[in-house]
Scaffold this active site. Structure first.
Site, short mmCIF file in Angstrom:
data_model
loop_
_atom_site.label_atom_id
_atom_site.label_comp_id
_atom_site.label_asym_id
_atom_site.label_seq_id
_atom_site.Cartn_x
_atom_site.Cartn_y
_atom_site.Cartn_z
N GLY A 433 0.79 -1.23 0.00
CA GLY A 433 0.00 0.00 0.00
C GLY A 433 0.81 1.27 0.00
N SER A 434 1.57 1.49 1.07
CA SER A 434 2.28 2.77 1.14
C SER A 434 3.57 2.71 0.33
CB SER A 434 2.58 3.12 2.59
OG SER A 434 3.32 2.10 3.20
N CYS A 517 6.80 6.83 20.92
CA CYS A 517 5.50 6.97 21.58
C CYS A 517 4.40 6.95 20.52
CB CYS A 517 5.43 8.30 22.32
SG CYS A 517 6.67 8.43 23.61
N ASP A 600 -6.89 -3.66 5.49
CA ASP A 600 -5.77 -4.07 6.35
C ASP A 600 -6.25 -4.45 7.74
OD1 ASP A 600 -3.75 -3.64 4.48
OD2 ASP A 600 -3.64 -1.50 4.95
N HIS A 643 -4.40 -7.64 4.79
CA HIS A 643 -2.97 -7.72 5.08
C HIS A 643 -2.77 -7.81 6.59
CE1 HIS A 643 1.26 -6.79 5.38
NE2 HIS A 643 0.95 -5.79 6.19
N HIS A 696 11.66 -3.97 6.68
CA HIS A 696 12.16 -3.27 7.86
C HIS A 696 13.66 -2.99 7.77
CE1 HIS A 696 8.52 -5.49 8.88
NE2 HIS A 696 8.21 -4.41 9.57
#
Ligand code: GLN
Ligand code: ZN
Length: 757
Positions: A433-434, A517, A600, A643, A696
């Site tokens: 997607g991104s 955070c 998703d 996903h 990643h």
């Protein structure tokens, strides 16, 4: 009644700890400066708790990175690869947390995992055959002494030996059993050291007890604690549990010689009935977790006082407590200027929960609490929350019928229809997607958010990016395209902002791991779709290509799991409301010519209840149908993708198939493809795209590498069901790695196609 908390957020009102630590990482401030900030924060937080009237103030709940990591260090469980770096203690701690690359060596970090059912992550301690567990209590003692010097006798808190051993990873041949004696000795030394220093209570956190335990687990627990409980020390030993109830082990725990037991009455659905059945112990203190440490709503004083009155019959000595550490809620509502006062008064973050404890303590000491203004003003909050009701939503949920949860025709038939309608090649290639969220993309969003650009300019920029993204994917030769998600900062926040019923905070940060955070949205009221959300973007992106462009949505389970949920309605009801809103979006996309829609569910796996015995009744029984509700209304030729970020769903594989999506993509590259044999064993019918490379990491996988991963997959997955894609969205990656990686991915799929035909 006295009051206590299990732990306090450490990050600071302005996230000072985060920013200072990041500066330290970049070499902009010295270690001394960082430690000074940390000390100031600790003392400020202590003072704040003392001023609120809290009786048992925790210490050692502070951490520069993570409490589990601190415990490992306190027990001497520092693997040799870190010791061999010969760094100072603080640098060693950060090397374990983040890895180290520098003049002293090059080592990877410890693994990181989700802390039970929260969004907090802990560092997984590593125990190898050479590990010698031995106490180094310097942090625990220093923080105790530092508080004592400012006039506060704290209750030191430490992860207990049982939870520590259960969560540790054993890299050699030794098991938990082998460390039992040495860890017990280390904890014995600890209770003596703290007791000698003047501690009156010592809290051992044992949340692992709220799992379904084997009898061997409980034997281990006994073995660890029996020696500790027979030590003669003046400090009381508090066994603190949270995130659930104690079920099978409760009667046994009552027989043990703890001075206090901390029980969770908010998530522990059976805690009260256990006490009714087995009673409590006259010579123990009950630390009653009545204030929810995980959610952000005001406590209902009437309900809590009723509960306490009943508990009093079983336990003469009760301490009012939070249900878990306040680490899991933001610091204070005082930072929220954008929320109207009539809404803000319903919220309680960490500081406000301290006030609630003080209020409740006062009310338990009052003859007629019902007449007290603290009580009556609290009642008003719960008397009517009309403002969060939406009658249309309520009646839509009430009108749902079993057939709304079933997509027709059945999967096998749809699969055939879709193959004909979509004309995709064997091994279709796609992404999740991104696309890379480059600096200009983030700047555009920030400028719009802060009013520095108007809507038109903002949209024009995004459209330009979409155009480039589509052109790039066509050039690379992908089969199913995406628009790139440039308008999204976060997959949940984006939908929350565009749906009715959510509340957004400015400063309500919660630590996720280390200096990271998150700011989860709050589900304030009934959720509904105000207007189409993604339709314009999807239609525009599709207009740029003849290839199918996927519509991209976030599913209801993930939206709920990554928000602060309501407490006045059930999770099931909330999920159904969100599902109906997303369903409307799905149908709208279809009407506007979008042929493939991805929904998703990145967070579906992670909120499985801690006890396997609760998986169905408390979660899957409504989460899976809710997903089906989202897509059951589409035509057979519309292809639904989903996903998931984790592939650790071997044990819920049937339920995943039951989501009845047409295609599922998931992370597989880091898990040695172990999921594949599970898929095969379960005769998984949904088409699958196990990620062929790890997004990643900035590493570029070669075509050969991807080809061999695919060949391996083909041993388990029929060719006509296999998709080819990376393992997650590309937003954190740079273009310079993305383009060659995807080019190699497409080449691998093409190679395989030609070699099979
Ligand atoms: N579609 C999302 C993306 O590509 C999915 C993100 C996720 O799985 N966490 O960014
Ligand atoms: Zn993902």
């Amino acid at each position: 009644m006295k009051t206590s908390i299990i732990g306090f957020p450490r990050i600071g009102f302005h996230r000072e700890l985060k920013f200072e630590t990041e500066k330290y990482f970049k070499g902009q401030i010295s270690q001394t400066q960082l430690l000074q900030t940390a000390r100031t924060l600790r003392l400020d937080h202590l003072k704040l708790q003392a001023q609120s009237g809290l009786n048992y103030i925790p210490s050692n709940d502070f951490s520069l990175y993570d409490g589990m990591l601190d415990t490992a260090i306190a027990l001497g469980a520092v693997p040799s690869r870190y010791r061999n770096l010969h760094l100072d203690p603080v640098a060693t701690c950060f090397a374990m947390a983040r890895g180290y690359q520098g003049t002293n060596g090059d080592v990877k970090a410890l693994a990181m995992k989700k802390w039970f059912n929260t969004n907090y992550h802990y560092m997984v301690p590593e125990l190898d055959d050479d590990t010698v567990l031995q106490l180094n209590a310097s942090k625990i003692l220093t923080e105790f002494q530092e508080a004592k010097q400012s006039g506060i006798i704290t209750k030191p808190v430490v992860t207990g030996p049982f939870t520590f051993l259960k969560l540790a990873e054993y890299t050699g041949r030794k098991t938990a059993e082998d460390f039992c004696d040495s860890i017990s000795l280390a904890y014995r030394d600890l209770i003596h050291a703290l007791s000698d220093a003047g501690a009156e209570w010592i809290q051992f956190d044992e949340p692992f007890l709220v799992h379904d335990l084997e009898s061997s687990d409980f034997a281990l627990f006994h073995k660890l604690y029996q020696p500790l409980l027979s030590e003669k020390v003046s400090a009381g030993i508090l066994l603190q549990t949270y995130f659930g109830d104690l079920r099978d082990c409760y009667p046994d725990l009552l027989q043990m010689n703890f001075d206090g037991i901390g029980i969770d009455f908010t998530e522990g659905v059976q805690s009260l009935s256990l006490i009714r059945k087995y009673g409590f112990s006259k010579d123990k203190t009950l630390f009653a977790g009545v204030i929810n440490g995980k959610n952000i709503w005001r406590n209902d004083y009437r309900g809590t006082l009723t509960l306490l009155a009943e508990l009093k019959q079983y336990a003469p000595d009760i301490v009012l407590n939070t249900s878990c550490s306040l680490l899991h809620v933001p610091y204070t509502t005082a930072g929220e200027n954008g929320i109207a006062p009539e809404k803000l008064c319903h919220l309680a973050f960490a500081c406000e929960k301290l006030t609630e404890l003080a209020d409740l303590k006062h009310l338990t000491e009052t003859a007629r609490p019902e007449d007290d203004c603290l009580y009556t003003s609290n009642r008003k909050l719960f008397a009517h929350r009309h403002e969060c009701r939406n009658e249309n939503v309520q009646s839509a949920v009430a009108a749902l019928r079993p057939s709304d949860f079933i997509r027709e025709p059945a999967f096998a038939q749809r699969e055939k229809i879709q193959k004909e309608a979509l004309h995709l090649p064997l091994f279709p290639t796609t992404t999740i997607g991104s696309f890379p969220q480059t600096a200009d993309v983030r700047k555009n969003r920030a400028d719009y958010r802060h009013g520095r650009t108007d809507r038109a300019a903002y949209d024009t920029f995004n459209r330009e990016k979409i155009k480039e993204c589509i052109a790039l994917q066509e050039k690379i030769g992908l089969d199913v395209l995406v628009h790139g998600e440039y308008e999204r900062n976060d997959m949940v926040e984006y939908f929350g902002e565009n749906l009715d019923g959510f509340l957004f905070t400015e400063n309500a940060w919660v630590q996720s791991y280390g200096t990271r955070c998150v700011k989860p949205p709050i589900i304030w009221g009934d959720v509904s779709r105000k207007a189409p959300i993604t339709v314009d973007t999807a239609v525009y992106a599709q207009s740029l290509s003849k290839k199918p462009v996927k519509g991209m949505l976030t599913g209801p389970v993930t939206i709920l799991n990554w928000s602060f949920p309501r407490e006045d309605i059930t999770r099931k009801e909330s999920i159904l409301q969100i599902a109906l809103a997303i369903r409307a979006e799905v149908l709208d996309l279809e009407v506007h010519g979008i042929r493939i829609i991805q929904i998703d569910e990145a967070a579906l796996r992670e909120k499985l209840p801690l006890r396997k015995s609760d998986w169905h009744s408390e979660y899957l029984a409504f989460a899976i149908p809710a997903f089906r509700l989202v897509h059951s209304g589409v035509k057979p030729e519309t292809q639904i993708h989903t996903h998931m970020c984790y592939s650790e769903f071997g044990d819920i594989i049937r339920e995943i198939d039951d989501m009845d999506a047409d295609v599922i993509t998931f992370e597989a590259s880091r898990s040695n493809l172990s999921i594949l044999s599970d898929l095969k064993a379960a005769s998984f019918r949904t088409e699958v795209g196990p990620g062929v490379y790890d997004i990643h990491s900035p590493r570029i996988p070669s075509c050969e590498e991807i080809t061999s991963a695919l060949k391996k997959m083909l041993e388990y997955v029929p060719a006509e069901k296999l998709w080819v894609n990376p393992d997650c969205g590309l937003k954190t990656r740079a273009e310079k790695e993305t383009v060659p990686s995807l080019t190699n991915l497409v080449a691998a799929a093409r190679f395989l196609r030609s070699s099979l035909s």
